[in-house]
Design a protein around this motif. Structure first.
Motif, PDB file in Angstrom:
ATOM      1  N   PHE A  19      73.688  35.569  39.447  1.00  0.00           N
ATOM      2  CA  PHE A  19      72.471  35.108  38.787  1.00  0.00           C
ATOM      3  C   PHE A  19      71.851  33.880  39.450  1.00  0.00           C
ATOM      4  CE2 PHE A  19      72.011  38.048  35.531  1.00  0.00           C
ATOM      5  CZ  PHE A  19      73.214  38.310  34.902  1.00  0.00           C
ATOM      6  N   LYS A  37      67.237  28.715  34.284  1.00  0.00           N
ATOM      7  CA  LYS A  37      67.420  29.283  35.614  1.00  0.00           C
ATOM      8  C   LYS A  37      66.476  28.573  36.568  1.00  0.00           C
ATOM      9  CE  LYS A  37      67.726  33.380  38.387  1.00  0.00           C
ATOM     10  NZ  LYS A  37      68.240  34.743  38.356  1.00  0.00           N
ATOM     11  N   GLU A  56      58.634  40.373  36.531  1.00  0.00           N
ATOM     12  CA  GLU A  56      59.804  40.224  35.665  1.00  0.00           C
ATOM     13  C   GLU A  56      59.480  39.305  34.495  1.00  0.00           C
ATOM     14  OE1 GLU A  56      63.319  39.959  38.147  1.00  0.00           O
ATOM     15  OE2 GLU A  56      64.352  39.175  36.395  1.00  0.00           O
ATOM     16  N   VAL A  57      58.757  38.199  34.781  1.00  0.00           N
ATOM     17  CA  VAL A  57      58.378  37.269  33.711  1.00  0.00           C
ATOM     18  C   VAL A  57      57.464  37.983  32.727  1.00  0.00           C
ATOM     19  CG1 VAL A  57      57.022  35.216  33.200  1.00  0.00           C
ATOM     20  CG2 VAL A  57      58.650  35.179  35.082  1.00  0.00           C
ATOM     21  N   GLU A  86      67.375  32.799  27.091  1.00  0.00           N
ATOM     22  CA  GLU A  86      68.313  32.749  25.964  1.00  0.00           C
ATOM     23  C   GLU A  86      69.721  32.459  26.483  1.00  0.00           C
ATOM     24  OE1 GLU A  86      68.364  36.473  23.878  1.00  0.00           O
ATOM     25  OE2 GLU A  86      69.906  35.830  22.449  1.00  0.00           O
ATOM     26  N   ALA A  88      73.559  33.030  26.159  1.00  0.00           N
ATOM     27  CA  ALA A  88      74.510  33.999  25.578  1.00  0.00           C
ATOM     28  C   ALA A  88      75.872  33.316  25.555  1.00  0.00           C
ATOM     29  CB  ALA A  88      74.536  35.244  26.436  1.00  0.00           C
ATOM     30  N   ALA A 148      70.431  41.410  30.656  1.00  0.00           N
ATOM     31  CA  ALA A 148      69.965  40.113  31.144  1.00  0.00           C
ATOM     32  C   ALA A 148      69.079  40.181  32.374  1.00  0.00           C
ATOM     33  CB  ALA A 148      71.161  39.225  31.477  1.00  0.00           C
TER      34      ALA A 148
HETATM   35  O1  N13 Z   1      67.014  36.154  36.587  1.00  0.00           O
HETATM   36  C1  N13 Z   1      67.005  36.628  35.473  1.00  0.00           C
HETATM   37  C2  N13 Z   1      68.255  37.111  34.890  1.00  0.00           C
HETATM   38  C3  N13 Z   1      69.134  35.973  34.595  1.00  0.00           C
HETATM   39  C4  N13 Z   1      69.844  35.773  33.456  1.00  0.00           C
HETATM   40  C5  N13 Z   1      70.599  34.657  33.714  1.00  0.00           C
HETATM   41  C6  N13 Z   1      71.600  34.085  32.841  1.00  0.00           C
HETATM   42  C7  N13 Z   1      72.855  33.758  33.351  1.00  0.00           C
HETATM   43  C8  N13 Z   1      73.854  33.274  32.513  1.00  0.00           C
HETATM   44  C9  N13 Z   1      73.557  33.101  31.166  1.00  0.00           C
HETATM   45  C10 N13 Z   1      74.279  32.695  30.059  1.00  0.00           C
HETATM   46  C11 N13 Z   1      75.673  32.323  30.033  1.00  0.00           C
HETATM   47  N1  N13 Z   1      76.334  32.027  28.941  1.00  0.00           N
HETATM   48  C12 N13 Z   1      77.615  31.746  29.302  1.00  0.00           C
HETATM   49  C13 N13 Z   1      78.750  31.388  28.561  1.00  0.00           C
HETATM   50  C14 N13 Z   1      79.962  31.197  29.227  1.00  0.00           C
HETATM   51  C15 N13 Z   1      80.034  31.353  30.594  1.00  0.00           C
HETATM   52  C16 N13 Z   1      78.883  31.707  31.322  1.00  0.00           C
HETATM   53  C17 N13 Z   1      77.687  31.893  30.649  1.00  0.00           C
HETATM   54  N2  N13 Z   1      76.448  32.270  31.083  1.00  0.00           N
HETATM   55  N3  N13 Z   1      73.502  32.721  28.965  1.00  0.00           N
HETATM   56  N4  N13 Z   1      72.274  33.141  29.344  1.00  0.00           N
HETATM   57  C18 N13 Z   1      72.276  33.385  30.674  1.00  0.00           C
HETATM   58  C19 N13 Z   1      71.278  33.866  31.510  1.00  0.00           C
HETATM   59  N5  N13 Z   1      70.356  34.217  34.934  1.00  0.00           N
HETATM   60  N6  N13 Z   1      69.413  35.018  35.470  1.00  0.00           N
HETATM   61  N7  N13 Z   1      65.980  36.798  34.684  1.00  0.00           N
HETATM   62  C20 N13 Z   1      64.692  36.577  35.078  1.00  0.00           C
HETATM   63  C21 N13 Z   1      64.354  36.286  36.393  1.00  0.00           C
HETATM   64  C22 N13 Z   1      63.018  36.114  36.707  1.00  0.00           C
HETATM   65  C23 N13 Z   1      62.043  36.243  35.740  1.00  0.00           C
HETATM   66  C24 N13 Z   1      62.434  36.531  34.435  1.00  0.00           C
HETATM   67  F1  N13 Z   1      61.515  36.658  33.522  1.00  0.00           F
HETATM   68  C25 N13 Z   1      63.740  36.712  34.102  1.00  0.00           C
END
Ligand code: N13
Length: 268
Positions: A19, A37, A56-57, A86, A88, A148
Motif C-alpha cells: 500500500f 496515505k 480512483e478518488v 478509513e 481498519a 481497500a
Molecule cells: O491506495 C489506496 C488503497 C489503500 C488503502 C490503504 C490502507 C492501508 C492500511 C490501512 C489500515 C490499517 N489498519 C491497520 C491495523 C493494524 C496493522 C495495519 C493496519 N493498516 N487501515 N486503513 C488502511 C488503508 N492504503 N492504500 N486507495 C486509494 C488510492 C488512490 C485514490 C483513492 F481514492 C484510494
C-alpha cells in the motif's frame, strides 16, 4: 471542507509493502482515527498515473458500503498528495491468512458473504473491481472485511489490457486470454478467494512459472482437496466457470446453502 496536514496528528506507519506510505493519523478537532496515505507528486507525474489516481478518488469517494473502505477526502501540498482513508483496526487480511494458514469454513463463508454484498453494491453502480485478492482486503473493528484497493476498478464493460504487476492467480480466463470482459470477472475472483481462504493457496498457483499458471487458469485445472465440505466445493465449482455467463450470480451466492448454513439471515 479544505483539509491540511495541520488537521492531523500523525501516528505509526501502517501497510508498508503493497500500500505504499500509509500512516495512522488522528484528526485533531474530533479525535477521529484515519489512515493517511501519502503519495509523492513526483511518483504520480506520469499523466496516466495522475488520471488513474483521479479515477480512483472519483470512484471511491462516492462509494458508501460497510465492506468497502471509505475515502473521506484528500488534499495536497507542494510535494505530496494525501488521501484520508478509513482506518481498519484489525489490519491486513492476507497477514491474518498467512498467520492461520487457512480459515475455518465458518469464517470463510462469513467473509465470502461480505465480499458478495460489496461486489453486488459495486456492480449495481457498474463498477467492476478486477483485483479482488487477500492483499487488497482489510479487516474492521467488528471483524468485517473492507475492500481497500480500487487500483484496477473500471466502469463495465471494458476491454482494457490488464498488465498486472502482481500474480496472475486471481485473473479469469477472459482477462489472461486478453478478451473482452465485464463484471463477471469479479465472480471468478470470488471463487478464487473462497478457495484460497479454505485451502491457504490459490487454486491455479503453479510456482514454476506465470505461463504455467496461465495454462491452469485457461483450462480451469481445478483440484479441490477432500477436506473441503461439499457445500463449499459446490460454490467454488459454480464460480470458477470458464464461460462468464455460467458463473453463479451474486444474489445466488448470497442464497447458497453453504453461505446460509453459516450465516442464518437475521430477522430483518
Ligand atoms: O491506495 C489506496 C488503497 C489503500 C488503502 C490503504 C490502507 C492501508 C492500511 C490501512 C489500515 C490499517 N489498519 C491497520 C491495523 C493494524 C496493522 C495495519 C493496519 N493498516 N487501515 N486503513 C488502511 C488503508 N492504503 N492504500 N486507495 C486509494 C488510492 C488512490 C485514490 C483513492 F481514492 C484510494
Amino acid at each position: 471542507r479544505k483539509w491540511s496536514l495541520d488537521d492531523f496528528d500523525i501516528g505509526d506507519g501502517l501497510g508498508r509493502g503493497k500500500f505504499g506510505r500509509v500512516y495512522q493519523a488522528r484528526e485533531k478537532s474530533t479525535g477521529f482515527v484515519v489512515a493517511l496515505k501519502v503519495l509523492f507528486k513526483s511518483e504520480v507525474k506520469q499523466p496516466n498515473l495522475a488520471r488513474q489516481l483521479r479515477r480512483e478518488v472519483e470512484i471511491q469517494s462516492h462509494l458508501r458500503h460497510e465492506n468497502i473502505l471509505r475515502l473521506f477526502g484528500y488534499f495536497h501540498d507542494e510535494k505530496r498528495v494525501y488521501l484520508i482513508l478509513e482506518y481498519a483496526s484489525r489490519g491486513e487480511l492476507y497477514k491474518i491468512l498467512r498467520k492461520y494458514g487457512r480459515f475455518s469454513e465458518r469464517r470463510a463463508s462469513k467473509y465470502i458473504m461480505q465480499m458478495a454484498r460489496a461486489l453486488n453494491y459495486l456492480h449495481r453502480k457498474h463498477v467492476i473491481h478486477r483485483d479482488i485478492k487477500p492483499e487488497n482486503l482489510l479487516v474492521g473493528e467488528r471483524g468485517e472485511l473492507k475492500i481497500a484497493d480500487f487500483g484496477w476498478s473500471v466502469h463495465a464493460p471494458n476491454s482494457r489490457r490488464k498488465t498486472t504487476c502482481g500474480t496472475l492467480d486471481y485473473l479469469p480466463p477472459e482477462i489472461v486470454e486478453g478478451r473482452d470482459h465485464d463484471e463477471k470477472v469479479d465472480l471468478w475472483s470470488l471463487g478464487v478467494l473462497c478457495y484460497e481462504f479454505l485451502v491457504g493457496v490459490p487454486p491455479f498457483e503453479d510456482l514454476s512459472s506465470q505461463q504455467a499458471t496461465f495454462k491452469r487458469i485457461s483450462r480451469v485445472d481445478l483440484k479441490i482437496p477432500e477436506h473441503i465440505s461439499p457445500g463449499a466445493t459446490d460454490l467454488i465449482r459454480r464460480l470458477l466457470k470458464h464461460n462468464p455467463a455460467d458463473r453463479l450470480h451474486l444474489d445466488q451466492v448470497l442464497q447458497h446453502p453453504w453461505i446460509l448454513e453459516h450465516n442464518p439471515p437475521t430477522a430483518q
